[in-house]
Design a protein around this motif. Structure first.
Motif, PDB file in Angstrom:
ATOM      1  N   ALA A 167      -4.225   1.821  -2.722  1.00 38.09           N
ATOM      2  CA  ALA A 167      -3.623   1.863  -1.382  1.00 38.09           C
ATOM      3  C   ALA A 167      -4.692   1.721  -0.308  1.00 38.09           C
ATOM      4  N   ILE A 168      -5.806   2.421  -0.489  1.00 37.88           N
ATOM      5  CA  ILE A 168      -6.909   2.355   0.475  1.00 37.88           C
ATOM      6  C   ILE A 168      -7.475   0.940   0.545  1.00 37.88           C
ATOM      7  N   TYR A 181      -6.850   4.329   5.477  1.00 35.59           N
ATOM      8  CA  TYR A 181      -5.616   4.987   5.027  1.00 35.59           C
ATOM      9  C   TYR A 181      -5.933   6.479   4.921  1.00 35.59           C
ATOM     10  N   PRO A 199       0.792  -1.232   0.000  1.00 34.54           N
ATOM     11  CA  PRO A 199       0.000   0.000   0.000  1.00 34.54           C
ATOM     12  C   PRO A 199       0.824   1.280   0.000  1.00 34.54           C
ATOM     13  N   ARG A 200       1.933   1.304   0.753  1.00 36.75           N
ATOM     14  CA  ARG A 200       2.725   2.529   0.799  1.00 36.75           C
ATOM     15  C   ARG A 200       3.322   2.844  -0.565  1.00 36.75           C
ATOM     16  N   ARG A 255      -5.412  -1.532   2.485  1.00 31.70           N
ATOM     17  CA  ARG A 255      -5.453  -1.353   3.935  1.00 31.70           C
ATOM     18  C   ARG A 255      -6.872  -1.469   4.493  1.00 31.70           C
ATOM     19  N   TYR A 307       0.640   4.400  -2.604  1.00 33.19           N
ATOM     20  CA  TYR A 307       0.406   5.772  -2.148  1.00 33.19           C
ATOM     21  C   TYR A 307       1.491   6.720  -2.669  1.00 33.19           C
TER      22      TYR A 307
END
Length: 222
Positions: free
Chosen positions: A142-143, A150, A116-117, A146, A120
């Protein structure tokens, strides 16, 4: 304990130097962390994790060009290294090389799609390059990775929607971001702007006040 192991052992002990480097990094002792990572590499030149550790210490210290060199050395020794590609992307981006940063982030995601990072950070770079639809996809990814939680990515989506004059979507994204982390003064500020432009003046006042309170008056002219 790790220093003791190094001192007691007369033969090279690259693993201990590497672990000591990581511990020192965690303590914020960046110069010593870099020194220990270099010691590990000197004793064991083919040590991709140590090159990565050195890159992190150098990057955190602001030595971006040397950090990039260290990340690339680690990647040359271990092709499947998504964390190194991700940090390489960060360093390249901080140096202003957005296109190469994007390529590094994409490589990290190619090797680890559930990162995810990296999605992002890729979104941030794409947005900076004006590639808004691609940025939207990356923030959404990314959202999703997670489980919906996020806040920074929700905030960035809100900024995109606000720029496209999709005020209801923007307000919704900012509200979700603040529900997940209320200590985001920029989100309070952007929510206030979106509410103001949508005609919800009373709510916008409350959002602007929250932004000002959290930033100690920095948004006093908002």
């Amino acid at each position: 304990a790790i220093r003791g192991a190094i001192e007691q052992r007369r033969s090279p002990f690259p693993q201990a130097h590497f672990e000591l480097s990581r511990a020192l990094f965690g303590l914020g002792q960046l110069e010593e962390s870099a020194t220990e990572a270099r010691a590990a590499i000197q004793q064991q030149p083919v040590y991709p994790e140590a090159h990565y550790a050195l890159g992190r210490a150098l990057e955190r210290r602001g030595d971006l060009k040397d950090a990039i060199e260290s990340y690339r050395a680690g990647i040359a020794q271990r092709e499947h290294f998504p964390w190194a590609y991700h940090n390489l992307g960060i360093a390249l981006t901080r140096l202003g090389n957005l296109d190469d940063g994007v390529a590094a982030y994409r490589k990290a995601i190619e090797q680890n799609p559930r990162f995810p990072r990296a999605h992002y950070d890729l979104g941030i770079s794409l947005y900076s390059l004006g590639r808004v639809s691609e940025a939207t996809e990356e923030f959404s990814a990314a959202i999703a990775l997670r489980g919906g939680s996020y806040p920074d990515a929700h905030y960035e989506l809100g900024r995109i929607y606000a720029g496209e004059q999709k005020l209801e979507l923007a307000i919704g994204s900012f509200r979700v971001a603040l529900a997940q982390n209320e200590n985001l003064p920029e989100a309070h500020h952007e929510l206030g702007l979106a509410l103001y432009h949508s005609g919800s003046l009373q709510e916008s006042v409350a959002s602007f006040r929250s932004a000002i309170q959290q930033r100690g008056g920095e948004f006093a002219r908002a």
